[in-house]
Every structure is written in C-alpha cells, then in structure tokens.
Scaffold this active site. Structure first.
Site, PDB file in Angstrom:
ATOM      1  N   ASN A 184      -1.872  -5.896   0.691  1.00  0.00           N
ATOM      2  CA  ASN A 184      -0.556  -5.724  -0.169  1.00  0.00           C
ATOM      3  C   ASN A 184       0.422  -6.640   0.535  1.00  0.00           C
ATOM      4  OD1 ASN A 184       1.027  -5.533  -2.243  1.00  0.00           O
ATOM      5  ND2 ASN A 184       1.085  -3.174  -2.097  1.00  0.00           N
ATOM      6  N   HIS A 212       6.897   3.772  -3.228  1.00  0.00           N
ATOM      7  CA  HIS A 212       5.491   4.077  -4.033  1.00  0.00           C
ATOM      8  C   HIS A 212       5.473   5.298  -4.994  1.00  0.00           C
ATOM      9  CE1 HIS A 212       3.438   1.399  -0.932  1.00  0.00           C
ATOM     10  NE2 HIS A 212       2.529   1.310  -1.857  1.00  0.00           N
TER      11      HIS A 212
END
Length: 444
Positions: free
Chosen positions: A318, A349
């Site tokens: 990521n 998140h």
C-alpha cells in the site's frame, strides 16, 4: 465485487480511449478534466447508488473550506472535516453491515477521496502559507501555490481512473498529466544527448499495462483457488487449536496470510494499469535506459515477498497510502511521529477493533525491529555467509511477524482477535517488550 470489476474493466477501456482520442494534443485541459470527472461520477453512482452522495457531500464541503478557510489553518480544517466525515461513515458500517462488507459499501472510494483532500490541503498550505526554507525538498517540490478551480478540484478528486480503487496521487502530478506535461517533466531529468538521442523519446505505457494485466489475471486465479480454501477463521477453530502443535499453527498462519493477499494484488495492480492506460504514472528512466510506469504503484510484490525487515515490508505494501501518511502526519507530527502515524492509519481504515490491534501491535514491532537492526545488524556484514544467514533468518522472522500482526485486521472483531493471540501465547508482544527493555537505544 462484480460491479467493482466491471467498472475497472470499463475504466481500462475508457483510459485507452482517453489517451488516444483525448490526449493533450487532441483536446484542451478543460475537456480532459470534464470527461474524467463525469465518467468518475457515473462510475460512483453505478457502483454505490445513492450511497455515492456521501462522496459528493465530502467533496463539496472541503471545496468550501479550501476557498474560505485561512491558509494557516486550511490543512487543519480540511483534515478534521474529511477524517471526521469518514469516521462517521465507518461507524455507520458497524451498524449497517455488522462486520460484513456489502456491495453498497462506499467506504473505499471515500477513503481515497479523504487522502486526496488532505494531501491537497497540506500541499496548498505549504505553497501559500509557508516559506520555502521551512519546507523539506519533497514538500517544496509538491507545494501548490494557486488554489485550484472547481473543475480542477473535481477532476482531481473524482476522476474515473482512481475513484473506485485509487490510488491517491499528488495534485501537481495529476495536473501535469492532464495538461500533457507529466511525461515530459520526467524525461527532462535525463541528458538524452549523451545517450545518442536527437530528441526526447515518447515512452508508451502499453507494455507496462500488459504486464500489470498479467499480474491481475494471476492474482485473480490465486484468489479464486486459494483464498476461499484457506480462510483466516480456521486458525481459531477449536478443533484446529486442540490438535495442531504451535509451530504448525505458525506455519498455517503464514499460509492463510499469503492466501489473503491476492485480492489486494488484483485490485491495486488493476487500478495502476487503468491509470497507466490513460497515460498517467510515468516515473522516469533508470540507469539502463528502461522506462518505468510505477509512479502510482501501490505495491512491489517482489519486495513484499522477499522482505527481510518489517520496515521493508510495510514500505512496499500500500505504497501510496504510506506516502500519504508520511506527508500529512509523520513529517508534520510535533512528537511521537511513528505512534501517531500508526494511529492515523488505523483511524483511516475504520473503527473495527481488529484494525487497532493490528496497528498498535505494529507500533511495538516497528520499535523493537528498529532496536534489533541498529544494535545487531552490523555484526553480520563482515562476510557473505554471515550476511546470507542473517537475511534468511530475518526473512523468516519478518514473514511470520507480519502474519501475526495482520491477522486481527482480517478478523475485525475483539473476540476472535483475543482468542487468536491467546493461542499464540502473545509471543510476539512479549518478545518485543523484552527487546525494548534489554537493547539500548542507538541512532539509526
């Protein structure tokens, strides 16, 4: 999932068309901005229906902040509003989806838009509200000195190349791409006359796109064959725990973690290919003269699978989110930048407890791994066999450590996470604490 794949495949075709027929030599910047924005809005509505209104509400609110807030506070207000709205939406997922993820889950695009909003706000603050000598070299390079127009703003946040799966890119890079300066800027960094060229080359993304599509195909096959057959939930099955020795459970943990990766490899590599197909993502030329299209790549699979340190692993997983965290948090945090960055990552998140178990464990492991590396690594660099042995051991430890850390990220809830860590005897937490207590702090 079907809507996601359909949109991304359609976006891939649209990206090729966009590069060929609406390239900078065929269309004005305004036309390119408008096309990218309208198609992006269509994709959002197609995938998420009326839930897509959340994306547009956040975009409109922050456009108002960008134009009305004072420059010294623009990044703070934008950050609070964007992260606050995202968090409220994450909370709603708990009550609506009950730890599940349905087709109407719009949080993914909202997370990408939050990254872009805060990135632009920080870079605008750097460009207008700070002196050049106060900035790092990277901040100076990416600083935005003029507020974007409404069309530029909407295009940057909602363009069809990145609205579904990202990745987040820098505003100046995106505008340079739309205006046709993106590739040219990177090529000017090389002295082509010394290489025998009479003029600047014209690198094509086709090869990079085909290569990345092959990776997506392999990832899809692995997802369909492995992921379903090795569920993470099995590692806390009572019968499995009773009959399986500890070392075997560690090995199986690595297997199920590997099986969970292909869906990320598929989504992120396909998103990268879409941007490349549109002509966006050229990162420059290496010393061998090879053109690279990885400016927007979200992962480096080889470096992930061969990582010999926790730091190396997370730097190649990521990637664009890691860059965002660095630019908006780590580089600007007045104290405890590592801890604050992990906490922001967890909050971004979502609010599922598993995320916080993962990222708080990540803080502990990062600090312990740094202490071990700074105190011990130099003893193993004196000979090739020692270095190879060190790399093999650190590879095994890194892969098992990552598996131990990310399991709660997949489990989400408190009960299975506690059950999992109990079955592992909290061994990694205990080892990290002992390392931090025993090893002295040394400079990196």
């Amino acid at each position: 999932q079907i809507n996601f794949v359909a949109c991304q495949l359609f976006a891939l075709l649209a990206a090729f068309w966009f590069r060929i027929y609406l390239g900078p030599s065929h269309a004005s910047s305004a036309v390119r901005h408008a096309f990218a924005t309208l198609f992006g809005i269509y994709f959002a509505v197609f995938c998420f229906g009326w839930y897509s209104i959340h994306l547009f509400v956040l975009v409109v609110m922050n456009y108002g902040i960008m134009n009305m807030a004072s420059i010294p506070n623009i990044h703070r207000y934008s950050f609070v509003v964007a992260m606050g709205y995202l968090t409220l939406c994450h909370i709603s997922r708990i009550y609506i989806f009950h730890y599940g993820i349905l087709t109407t889950d719009f949080s993914g695009p909202l997370m990408i838009i939050t990254q872009k909003i805060t990135t632009l706000a920080c870079q605008l603050h750097d460009g207008i509200g700070r002196q050049a000598e106060e900035l790092t070299a990277e901040q100076n390079r990416l600083a935005v000195k003029i507020r974007p127009s409404l069309l530029e703003y909407l295009s940057y946040l909602l363009n069809f190349m990145s609205i579904i799966a990202g990745p987040c890119s820098n505003y100046k890079d995106y505008i340079a791409f739309i205006e046709g300066r993106h590739v040219h800027m990177k090529l000017l960094e090389v002295n082509w006359k010394q290489k025998g060229y009479d003029r600047l080359p014209d690198p094509s993304p086709t090869g990079a796109v085909m290569y990345k599509l092959c990776i997506t195909l392999v990832s899809l096959i692995l997802f369909l064959t492995l992921t379903k057959n090795f569920p993470m939930a099995y590692i806390i099955d009572d019968e499995f725990l009773d009959k399986t020795p500890f070392l075997s459970r560690l090995g199986y943990l690595y297997v199920v973690t590997q099986a969970a990766k292909p869906k990320y490899y598929f989504a992120w590599t396909l998103a990268d290919a879409v941007n490349n197909a549109a002509g966006y993502g050229f990162s420059g030329v290496d010393e061998r003269g090879t053109f690279h299209w990885d400016l927007l790549s979200n992962l480096n699979i080889w470096n992930i699978e061969t990582a010999t340190s926790f730091k190396m692993y997370i730097e190649n997983w990521n990637i664009q989110t890691a860059a965002w965290l660095k630019r908006v948090c780590y580089d600007r945090a007045p104290w405890y930048p590592t801890a604050l960055t992990f906490i922001l990552s967890a909050l971004w998140h979502g609010i599922y407890p598993g995320y916080y178990f993962t990222f708080l464990t990540g803080i502990l492991i990062t600090l312990a791994a740094r202490a071990i590396r700074n105190n011990c690594r130099h003893y193993f660099l004196s000979s090739v066999p020692l270095k190879i042995g060190y790399d093999v051991v650190t590879w095994v430890v890194t892969q098992l450590t990552v598996s131990y850390t990310v399991a709660p990220f997949v489990m989400l809830a408190v009960e299975p996470t506690i059950k999992f860590y109990k079955s592992m005897y909290f061994h990694m937490h205990i080892l990290c604490i002992l390392v931090l207590l025993v090893l002295p702090t040394r400079p990196q």
